[in-house]
Design a protein around this motif. Structure first.
Motif, PDB file in Angstrom:
ATOM      1  N   THR A   1       1.680   6.604  -3.133  1.00 51.94           N
ATOM      2  CA  THR A   1       2.367   7.336  -3.903  1.00 51.94           C
ATOM      3  C   THR A   1       3.550   6.331  -4.209  1.00 51.94           C
ATOM      4  O   THR A   1       4.263   6.614  -5.216  1.00 51.94           O
ATOM      5  CB  THR A   1       3.180   8.571  -3.202  1.00 51.94           C
ATOM      6  OG1 THR A   1       3.463   7.960  -2.052  1.00 51.94           O
ATOM      7  CG2 THR A   1       2.165   9.443  -2.858  1.00 51.94           C
ATOM      8  N   SER A   2       3.829   5.308  -3.688  1.00 48.63           N
ATOM      9  CA  SER A   2       4.807   4.338  -3.928  1.00 48.63           C
ATOM     10  C   SER A   2       4.293   2.941  -4.535  1.00 48.63           C
ATOM     11  O   SER A   2       3.084   2.898  -4.679  1.00 48.63           O
ATOM     12  CB  SER A   2       5.440   3.931  -2.756  1.00 48.63           C
ATOM     13  OG  SER A   2       4.712   3.465  -1.558  1.00 48.63           O
ATOM     14  N   ASN A   3       5.184   2.032  -4.587  1.00 49.90           N
ATOM     15  CA  ASN A   3       4.800   0.512  -5.162  1.00 49.90           C
ATOM     16  C   ASN A   3       4.463  -0.333  -3.948  1.00 49.90           C
ATOM     17  O   ASN A   3       4.851  -0.051  -2.837  1.00 49.90           O
ATOM     18  CB  ASN A   3       5.979   0.186  -5.616  1.00 49.90           C
ATOM     19  CG  ASN A   3       6.344   0.721  -7.204  1.00 49.90           C
ATOM     20  OD1 ASN A   3       5.355   0.553  -7.951  1.00 49.90           O
ATOM     21  ND2 ASN A   3       7.353   0.995  -7.179  1.00 49.90           N
ATOM     22  N   ILE A   4       3.675  -1.153  -3.957  1.00 51.86           N
ATOM     23  CA  ILE A   4       3.412  -2.322  -3.092  1.00 51.86           C
ATOM     24  C   ILE A   4       4.635  -3.207  -3.557  1.00 51.86           C
ATOM     25  O   ILE A   4       4.740  -3.749  -4.489  1.00 51.86           O
ATOM     26  CB  ILE A   4       1.977  -3.153  -3.319  1.00 51.86           C
ATOM     27  CG1 ILE A   4       1.070  -1.951  -2.978  1.00 51.86           C
ATOM     28  CG2 ILE A   4       2.095  -4.140  -2.553  1.00 51.86           C
ATOM     29  CD1 ILE A   4      -0.547  -2.603  -3.536  1.00 51.86           C
ATOM     30  N   GLU A   5       5.585  -3.305  -2.603  1.00 54.41           N
ATOM     31  CA  GLU A   5       6.850  -3.975  -3.001  1.00 54.41           C
ATOM     32  C   GLU A   5       6.849  -5.413  -2.934  1.00 54.41           C
ATOM     33  O   GLU A   5       7.335  -5.863  -3.649  1.00 54.41           O
ATOM     34  CB  GLU A   5       7.912  -3.470  -1.893  1.00 54.41           C
ATOM     35  CG  GLU A   5       7.960  -1.911  -1.948  1.00 54.41           C
ATOM     36  CD  GLU A   5       9.166  -1.513  -1.013  1.00 54.41           C
ATOM     37  OE1 GLU A   5       9.723  -2.085  -0.209  1.00 54.41           O
ATOM     38  OE2 GLU A   5       9.537  -0.167  -0.817  1.00 54.41           O
ATOM     39  N   THR A   6       5.958  -6.184  -1.815  1.00 53.09           N
ATOM     40  CA  THR A   6       5.871  -7.423  -1.967  1.00 53.09           C
ATOM     41  C   THR A   6       4.558  -7.860  -1.188  1.00 53.09           C
ATOM     42  O   THR A   6       3.908  -7.390  -0.476  1.00 53.09           O
ATOM     43  CB  THR A   6       7.207  -7.983  -1.187  1.00 53.09           C
ATOM     44  OG1 THR A   6       7.208  -9.484  -1.199  1.00 53.09           O
ATOM     45  CG2 THR A   6       7.022  -7.522   0.436  1.00 53.09           C
TER      46      THR A   6
ATOM     47  N   ASN B   1      11.054 -14.605  -4.593  1.00 52.55           N
ATOM     48  CA  ASN B   1      10.842 -13.692  -5.498  1.00 52.55           C
ATOM     49  C   ASN B   1       9.447 -13.901  -6.421  1.00 52.55           C
ATOM     50  O   ASN B   1       8.915 -13.175  -7.107  1.00 52.55           O
ATOM     51  CB  ASN B   1      11.878 -13.254  -6.378  1.00 52.55           C
ATOM     52  CG  ASN B   1      13.040 -12.910  -5.468  1.00 52.55           C
ATOM     53  OD1 ASN B   1      12.659 -11.988  -4.645  1.00 52.55           O
ATOM     54  ND2 ASN B   1      14.273 -13.130  -5.530  1.00 52.55           N
TER      55      ASN B   1
ATOM     56  N   LEU C   1       3.669 -13.354  -6.410  1.00 48.86           N
ATOM     57  CA  LEU C   1       2.660 -13.128  -7.183  1.00 48.86           C
ATOM     58  C   LEU C   1       1.907 -14.353  -7.214  1.00 48.86           C
ATOM     59  O   LEU C   1       0.708 -14.026  -8.034  1.00 48.86           O
ATOM     60  CB  LEU C   1       3.290 -13.126  -8.761  1.00 48.86           C
ATOM     61  CG  LEU C   1       4.414 -11.972  -8.938  1.00 48.86           C
ATOM     62  CD1 LEU C   1       4.956 -12.052 -10.499  1.00 48.86           C
ATOM     63  CD2 LEU C   1       3.374 -10.629  -9.005  1.00 48.86           C
TER      64      LEU C   1
ATOM     65  N   ASN D   1      -1.682  -6.033 -11.101  1.00 48.47           N
ATOM     66  CA  ASN D   1      -0.553  -5.398 -12.185  1.00 48.47           C
ATOM     67  C   ASN D   1       0.398  -4.790 -11.551  1.00 48.47           C
ATOM     68  O   ASN D   1       0.280  -3.470 -11.118  1.00 48.47           O
ATOM     69  CB  ASN D   1      -1.601  -4.612 -13.095  1.00 48.47           C
ATOM     70  CG  ASN D   1      -0.840  -4.210 -14.201  1.00 48.47           C
ATOM     71  OD1 ASN D   1       0.334  -4.384 -14.465  1.00 48.47           O
ATOM     72  ND2 ASN D   1      -1.505  -3.184 -15.215  1.00 48.47           N
ATOM     73  N   ARG D   2       1.525  -5.317 -11.342  1.00 45.18           N
ATOM     74  CA  ARG D   2       2.309  -4.647 -10.301  1.00 45.18           C
ATOM     75  C   ARG D   2       2.836  -3.184 -10.686  1.00 45.18           C
ATOM     76  O   ARG D   2       2.881  -3.074 -12.067  1.00 45.18           O
ATOM     77  CB  ARG D   2       3.797  -5.320 -10.457  1.00 45.18           C
ATOM     78  CG  ARG D   2       3.613  -6.729  -9.633  1.00 45.18           C
ATOM     79  CD  ARG D   2       4.981  -7.400  -9.122  1.00 45.18           C
ATOM     80  NE  ARG D   2       5.592  -6.767  -8.157  1.00 45.18           N
ATOM     81  CZ  ARG D   2       6.995  -6.893  -7.687  1.00 45.18           C
ATOM     82  NH1 ARG D   2       7.365  -7.890  -8.547  1.00 45.18           N
ATOM     83  NH2 ARG D   2       7.477  -6.294  -6.542  1.00 45.18           N
ATOM     84  N   GLY D   3       2.824  -2.541  -9.785  1.00 46.72           N
ATOM     85  CA  GLY D   3       3.105  -0.983 -10.135  1.00 46.72           C
ATOM     86  C   GLY D   3       2.062  -0.127 -10.562  1.00 46.72           C
ATOM     87  O   GLY D   3       1.901   1.129 -10.619  1.00 46.72           O
ATOM     88  N   HIS D   4       0.874  -0.798 -11.072  1.00 48.45           N
ATOM     89  CA  HIS D   4      -0.417  -0.117 -11.115  1.00 48.45           C
ATOM     90  C   HIS D   4      -1.549  -0.439 -10.336  1.00 48.45           C
ATOM     91  O   HIS D   4      -1.709   0.604  -9.477  1.00 48.45           O
ATOM     92  CB  HIS D   4      -1.030  -0.609 -12.541  1.00 48.45           C
ATOM     93  CG  HIS D   4      -0.010  -0.437 -13.834  1.00 48.45           C
ATOM     94  ND1 HIS D   4      -0.099   0.702 -14.449  1.00 48.45           N
ATOM     95  CD2 HIS D   4       1.319  -0.877 -13.891  1.00 48.45           C
ATOM     96  CE1 HIS D   4       0.872   0.729 -15.532  1.00 48.45           C
ATOM     97  NE2 HIS D   4       1.727  -0.489 -14.909  1.00 48.45           N
TER      98      HIS D   4
ATOM     99  N   ASN E   1       1.393   4.105  -7.128  1.00 46.24           N
ATOM    100  CA  ASN E   1       2.101   5.239  -7.773  1.00 46.24           C
ATOM    101  C   ASN E   1       1.251   6.268  -8.364  1.00 46.24           C
ATOM    102  O   ASN E   1       1.420   7.032  -9.402  1.00 46.24           O
ATOM    103  CB  ASN E   1       2.824   4.675  -9.171  1.00 46.24           C
ATOM    104  CG  ASN E   1       4.096   3.970  -8.727  1.00 46.24           C
ATOM    105  OD1 ASN E   1       4.887   4.095  -8.133  1.00 46.24           O
ATOM    106  ND2 ASN E   1       4.045   2.440  -9.373  1.00 46.24           N
ATOM    107  N   VAL E   2       0.512   6.934  -7.188  1.00 44.02           N
ATOM    108  CA  VAL E   2      -0.284   8.076  -7.765  1.00 44.02           C
ATOM    109  C   VAL E   2       0.237   9.059  -6.579  1.00 44.02           C
ATOM    110  O   VAL E   2       0.374   9.012  -5.313  1.00 44.02           O
ATOM    111  CB  VAL E   2      -1.981   7.789  -7.268  1.00 44.02           C
ATOM    112  CG1 VAL E   2      -2.644   8.911  -7.606  1.00 44.02           C
ATOM    113  CG2 VAL E   2      -2.347   6.435  -7.823  1.00 44.02           C
TER     114      VAL E   2
END
Lengths: 306, 563
Positions: free
Chosen positions: B52-57, B218, B222, B236-239, B264-265
């Motif tokens: 449900t969340s982002n992979i932050e790092t 930072n 990536l 693809n960050r956030g996806h 983010n699902v």
């Protein structure tokens, strides 16, 4: 006209400036400490103080606001997001196209529903059909998006798998746009209906009828075209609003636009990101307002700005 | 004399192993009705999971969240790691020996290991990685959230310097030395039985110095490169993040040819997509909003798995002022709360009731301590003894984070039940602040009771005792500054013992638990659990591969037979 546009644009800038200041104050009134986000739950108070010092978080709020504004205006810098570890402007600009796509699709969905319903309601005023359609639009506007959205997913994504179950894709826009459309079309319907009723009473419509034009030609050439003017202008405002107001729809459909981003930002009390998204959305609304005012003058020759 | 700790001996190192039994790869018990797994080992195929969340790092210097553990555990290797069967520490990228006094650790990297870009894994990479995560600017914006975990290493105070640049001439941890091309020697300031656990954290993964030193944290995230079983194919960050097998991995090749991690699902989508077969797992803990669907469906129940988890939900008392500086008032709260009702309403009854700080899966847990029974009468009596007579209890402020409905729900029940015995509770909703919210408001000290929770960082009781209840964590993770001299001396003694004396350590923690219970260090509510939905075409039938006491799913060991 030129002077009007300049005056209107300057006021728009003032509005955006006030929004920035107010949002900044609100976002930072909420107890949230970026230093704690950076250093984590285990950090000692002295480490937190050190980060506060390094980032200037100890400064009075008006100094920080001044810093923020000067960074924003001179460098286009919206700050840094310490949770996702990237510049806020990058995150906002990455998410904005998705929201724009969804917003445009939503306005289309609203019109696809509202235009026929509005026309029928107006030409069959007070008929059973008109009354039923009005009741239906009231039901539509009363249904919360999270409910219509979930229902859409269940029916058209799961039971009859016509569309993907959430996520960003070309076809994936249909269900979220429709669930916004069902709620949002009610206002368009009413706007078009009352505008049509007004136009239908105009002298030039009577003249057109008296000239012996077919009812269809009168309706589409003279009535609908003129009645659509307020609808078109409202579209602009609506598009601006949708750019900032799709939090629930985007979250339900996992549509990774500004709304979903804002949802996370609020959950994490991520001040810089909340600011960035608010600023972007508010600017979208204000700019659309200005554009609508200007376009209005072109669409309706009776209106002149001087 | 040095002793090589491997295999069965390593059992002593880790806590939960004692409970799980060191015998033969025991798995956590499942309460499900014997769910199905695929027994046919198959190579190839894709497994898709969603968050449900982002992979932050993917940067160890920034790592704090569970979601990021999913890819990081696959991309990187640590010096030591957890057995996929239980919470036992086993050699990872290196074998190791520990000196008898528990101060010197010698790690010998297994020869021939390579990063996914083909670079060899060297001792210098290990030294670089540990120096990097402990530096004052490890995250790119300040020290690493988990840099503290290595504070026992000699030279840490000088190198980390409380988040300030170190003095000139200090270029790294003096206690981490490269003693051979493949050998690293780490010296500790004091024996720390939990030290190997900290080396198994995502913060201690081995980076390729040639790559990591080219970027800031930072931008590194990536370009993450590791020596683990998988490498990043795309992110693809956030996806979504896609993992494929690392061609240079020296260990057993994974069965899967691809792992897709979608970000983010929302939960409602996850359950629909799971039912459609588009997701191979719904990761836990399963949200209450969809748990109802699991209960309602026989099919889903057959795919549902549950294990206990080392975490607790409790209310911290502000013991720096009245009324909670009085043990009777703290006990009164413990008796006044109907913990069973809270667990039922908030967790669908999945959270076991708590009566002491340590969860049942943790060594040092004292099974003789029972949760406080629900007794409003006893609570009123204790309040009267504390001077609050005739049902006129103290007025208190309870703070809680309102970012999840379950917290608000708990706060409402607590308010009702404490009001019923004479307290007057004012609720104050807080936002989730950083990763640990009550801390910030402690400075203003205008609260009495605080909703708090804690997940283990590693399965050693020190993680709970030191962080949550020691005087050294005052003003930070010791929410409310509870302390007790006897408790403090017991845990100080236990925390500083080497792993070779684990059985004595556990006994000390058990004594300390009794003190925390009797002195009502907190209002104990319930323990955490973990659960998941797993498709029947996923195998093998080893529950700990999916619901591990410490780690995330071992994608390198599982297969799929999904057509």
């Amino acid at each position: 006209m030129g002077r009007y546009i300049i005056r209107r644009s300057l006021w728009a800038l003032v509005t955006i400036f006030i929004i920035i200041v107010v949002t900044y104050l609100i976002a930072y009134a909420v107890p949230s400490n970026p230093a704690r986000i950076i250093a984590g739950s285990h950090a000692t108070p002295s480490t937190i103080h050190e980060i506060d010092r390094a980032l200037g978080l100890y400064k009075p709020i008006y100094v920080r606001l001044y810093d923020y504004l000067s960074q924003l205006l001179l460098h286009g810098n919206m700050g840094f997001d310490y949770i996702m570890h990237q510049p806020v402007s990058k995150m906002v600009l990455a998410a904005a196209p998705y929201t724009l796509y969804l917003a445009i699709a939503s306005v289309c969905a609203e019109l696809i529903i509202a235009v026929p319903v509005g026309i029928i309601s107006a030409i069959k005023q007070y008929s059973f059909l008109d009354n039923s359609l009005r009741v239906l639009t009231i039901i539509g506007v009363s249904m919360p998006t999270y409910w219509t959205g979930s229902l859409m997913l269940l029916i058209f994504g799961f039971l009859i798998p016509l569309f993907p179950l959430g996520g960003v894709s070309l076809a994936g826009v249909v269900l979220p746009a429709l669930s916004v459309g069902i709620t949002g079309s009610a206002y368009y319907t009413r706007l078009l209906r009352s505008s049509m009723l007004e136009v239908m009473r105009m002298d030039y419509v009577r003249t057109a009828r008296a000239k012996g034009l077919s009812p269809g030609r009168v309706l589409f050439r003279h009535v609908v075209r003129n009645a659509l003017v307020p609808v078109v202008t409202y579209m602009g405002l609506d598009l601006g609003n949708l750019m900032g107001g799709l939090v629930i729809t985007e979250t339900i459909f996992s549509w990774t636009g500004l709304g979903l981003l804002l949802n996370h930002a609020l959950g994490n009390v991520d001040g810089a990101l909340i600011m960035g998204i608010t600023l972007f959305s508010a600017s979208a609304i204000v700019i659309m307002n200005v554009l609508v005012d200007i376009v209005y003058a072109f669409l309706d020759p009776r209106i002149s700005y001087s | 004399m040095k002793k090589t700790w491997m295999g069965a001996a390593a059992c002593l190192v880790s806590g939960a192993a004692l409970l799980a039994g060191c015998g033969g790869g025991s798995t956590p018990s499942s309460s499900g009705p014997g769910p199905a797994f695929s027994s046919k080992a198959t190579n190839g195929g894709t497994v898709t999971v969603a968050f449900t969340s982002n992979i932050e790092t993917l940067d160890p210097g920034q790592w704090t969240d569970v979601t990021s553990m999913y890819p990081m555990q696959q991309i990187y290797q640590n010096l030591v790691t957890y057995s996929p069967n239980n919470a036992t520490i086993v050699p990872g990228a290196a074998t190791y020996t520990v000196s008898k006094n528990g101060l010197t650790y010698v790690f010998n990297l297994k020869p021939g290991q390579k990063f996914s870009n083909g670079d060899p894994v060297t001792a210098q990479d290990v030294k670089y990685s540990l120096d990097r995560v402990t530096s004052y600017n490890a995250s790119g914006s300040g020290p690493a959230p988990y840099g503290f975990a290595y504070s026992d290493i000699v030279g840490y105070p000088q190198w980390n310097n409380n988040g300030k640049a170190p003095a000139a001439g200090i270029t790294g941890l003096s206690g981490v030395k490269v003693t051979g091309p493949l050998q690293v020697t780490i010296t500790l300031q004091k024996p720390a039985a939990y030290f190997l656990n900290t080396l198994a954290l995502e913060s201690a993964v081995i980076l390729d110095q040639a790559v990591a030193s080219k970027y800031t944290p930072n931008t590194y995230l990536l370009h993450a490169v590791g020596s683990g079983p998988f490498e990043v194919q795309s992110w693809n960050r956030g996806h979504q993040l896609v993992l494929v097998p690392n061609p240079h991995y020296s260990g057993p090749k994974p069965h899967l040819s691809k792992v897709v991690m979608e970000e983010n699902v929302a939960y409602n989508l996850q359950i629909l997509r799971f039912k459609k077969g588009q997701l191979d797992m719904v990761n836990g803990p399963i949200d209450s909003s969809i748990y109802g669907q699991v209960l309602a469906s026989k099919n889903l129940q057959n795919l549902y798995h549950k294990v206990s988890e080392n975490g607790i939900v409790y209310l911290g008392f502000n013991t720096t002022k009245a009324p909670f500086n009085n043990v009777d008032v703290r006990l009164a709260v413990n008796y006044a709360l109907n913990k069973a009702l809270i667990s039922k309403n908030v967790t669908n009854g999945r959270g076991p009731l708590a009566g002491q700080p340590l969860p049942p899966g943790m060594p040092g847990y004292n099974k003789n301590i029972k949760p406080f029974p629900y007794s409003p009468t006893k609570a009123k009596q204790l309040l009267a003894e504390a001077g609050y007579k005739n049902g006129h209890g103290p007025t208190i402020t309870m703070i809680y984070p309102s970012n999840e409905s379950s917290h608000t729900q708990t706060a409402d029940i607590v308010q009702q039940e404490l009001d019923a015995v004479g307290f007057k509770v004012n609720l104050q909703a807080m936002s989730q602040v950083g990763s640990y919210w009550p801390f910030e408001d402690q400075a203003s000290n205008n609260w009495n009771l605080a909703w708090t929770d804690w997940f283990q960082d590693y399965p050693d009781p020190q993680d709970f005792a030191f962080n949550l209840l020691s005087t050294q964590a005052f003003g930070a993770t010791n929410v409310g500054n509870w302390t007790n001299k006897q408790f403090e001396s017991l845990i100080n003694k236990a925390d500083n013992m080497p792993a070779s004396q684990d059985s004595q350590r556990w006994a000390l923690y058990q004594q300390a638990e009794t003190i925390a219970h009797n002195d009502a260090s907190w209002a104990f509510l319930y323990y955490y659990w973990n659960d998941a939905l797993i498709q029947p075409w996923i195998g093998p039938a080893k529950l700990s591969y999916y619901l591990h006491p410490v780690e995330q799913p071992f994608f390198n060991l599982i297969w799929t037979n999904h057509k």
